[in-house]
Scaffold this active site. Sequence first.
Site, PDB file in Angstrom:
ATOM      1  N   ARG A 235      -6.470  -3.031  12.176  1.00  0.00           N
ATOM      2  CA  ARG A 235      -6.511  -3.171  13.631  1.00  0.00           C
ATOM      3  C   ARG A 235      -7.629  -4.073  14.119  1.00  0.00           C
ATOM      4  NH1 ARG A 235      -6.122   3.185  14.228  1.00  0.00           N
ATOM      5  NH2 ARG A 235      -7.005   2.912  12.141  1.00  0.00           N
TER       6      ARG A 235
ATOM      7  N   TYR B  57     -15.234   3.390   9.842  1.00  0.00           N
ATOM      8  CA  TYR B  57     -15.424   1.971   9.539  1.00  0.00           C
ATOM      9  C   TYR B  57     -16.865   1.662   9.148  1.00  0.00           C
ATOM     10  CZ  TYR B  57     -10.915   1.126  11.839  1.00  0.00           C
ATOM     11  OH  TYR B  57      -9.585   1.127  12.175  1.00  0.00           O
TER      12      TYR B  57
ATOM     13  N   ILE C 169       5.833  12.689  -9.655  1.00  0.00           N
ATOM     14  CA  ILE C 169       5.882  12.713 -11.124  1.00  0.00           C
ATOM     15  C   ILE C 169       6.328  11.337 -11.641  1.00  0.00           C
ATOM     16  CG2 ILE C 169       6.366  15.190 -11.211  1.00  0.00           C
ATOM     17  CD1 ILE C 169       9.293  14.391 -12.003  1.00  0.00           C
TER      18      ILE C 169
ATOM     19  N   ASP D 232       0.853  -1.197   0.000  1.00  0.00           N
ATOM     20  CA  ASP D 232       0.000   0.000   0.000  1.00  0.00           C
ATOM     21  C   ASP D 232       0.890   1.249   0.000  1.00  0.00           C
ATOM     22  OD1 ASP D 232      -2.126   1.738   0.348  1.00  0.00           O
ATOM     23  OD2 ASP D 232      -2.310   1.354   2.499  1.00  0.00           O
ATOM     24  N   ARG D 233       1.662   1.429  -1.094  1.00  0.00           N
ATOM     25  CA  ARG D 233       2.704   2.463  -1.119  1.00  0.00           C
ATOM     26  C   ARG D 233       2.149   3.867  -1.362  1.00  0.00           C
ATOM     27  NH1 ARG D 233       5.259   6.196  -1.698  1.00  0.00           N
ATOM     28  NH2 ARG D 233       7.489   6.514  -2.037  1.00  0.00           N
ATOM     29  N   LYS D 234       0.995   3.948  -1.989  1.00  0.00           N
ATOM     30  CA  LYS D 234       0.371   5.253  -2.280  1.00  0.00           C
ATOM     31  C   LYS D 234       1.351   6.217  -2.938  1.00  0.00           C
ATOM     32  CE  LYS D 234      -3.180   5.120   1.355  1.00  0.00           C
ATOM     33  NZ  LYS D 234      -2.769   4.050   2.262  1.00  0.00           N
ATOM     34  N   PHE D 235       1.871   5.830  -4.095  1.00  0.00           N
ATOM     35  CA  PHE D 235       2.755   6.722  -4.860  1.00  0.00           C
ATOM     36  C   PHE D 235       1.982   8.000  -5.215  1.00  0.00           C
ATOM     37  CE2 PHE D 235       4.459   2.478  -5.816  1.00  0.00           C
ATOM     38  CZ  PHE D 235       5.806   2.684  -5.550  1.00  0.00           C
TER      39      PHE D 235
END
Length: 271
Positions: free
Chosen positions: A239, A220, A97, A91-94
Amino acid sequence: MSANSNPLLQTYAQRAAKHSNPAAKLLLETIERKKSNLAISVDVTKSKDFLSIIDSAGPFTHVDILEDFDASLISKLQELSTKHDFVIFEDRKFADIGNTVALQYSSGIHKIASWSHITNAHPVPGPSIITGLSSVGLPLGRGLLLLAEMSTKGSLATGSYTEEAVRMARANRDFVIGFIAQRRMDNVGLVPGAASDGDFLVLTPGVGLDVKGDSMGQQYRTPHEVIVDSGCDVIIVGRGIYKNPDDIPAQAKRYQEAGWTAYLQRLSSKA
Ligand code: BMP
């Protein structure tokens, strides 16, 4: 949309057979084989805890928060992925550019493209972020999810931003396999009544059976609300599963059963 092209009326296996992206196919086939549409999000800072949670449950990763990351962790993660038959989603969420994200994806200490089947990106830079990431990921058979919506209170990813994200995905179907979002995206941005063309996966965080949120804006919903009411494909739970270390296998089973029951209910209620 005809009944047999509507993803909501199809099994994960039927959808897998139609996908050409190898990562989307792998994810859908694995969901069907394991009868599990649960992704576990492992947000812990120590490798030992990370591997132990994954060994008892199966993962969705955030390697950039590990304080003691080293390359051997990846081979251990890959061994567990074979042992437990799961797909790896970093889940890197780049969000940079094209040239920079291509380097972030391929290089550095994490070398995400070499081991993560799926990763994700914010659409905020525009289509060039897909150009950059696909230059690295497409030859490796990887898949990308765009963050079209977020689960947090006050999220700015709404309205025309979400519509543009879906447009970017439609123009890059070979690499963009779907979205992180709170609802089905196939018809977003189409004129009412227009036929939707294809099947984007929707992976949905912000899922909890016991509480409605946290003190930092997370919100949630239940697996039933996410899978049946909103037509999403995968529940992402963090969690709710690992907050009590002694209870991880039982909570993982509880969420897996809730997600799968909701999917079966969706199939039968729409039949
Ligand atoms: P938790 O179930 O503990 O709230 O964790 C949710 C996970 O999903 C976190 O890893 C978070 O980074 C991710 N996530 C989210 O909660 N909302 C989003 O909109 C997008 C996310 O990736």
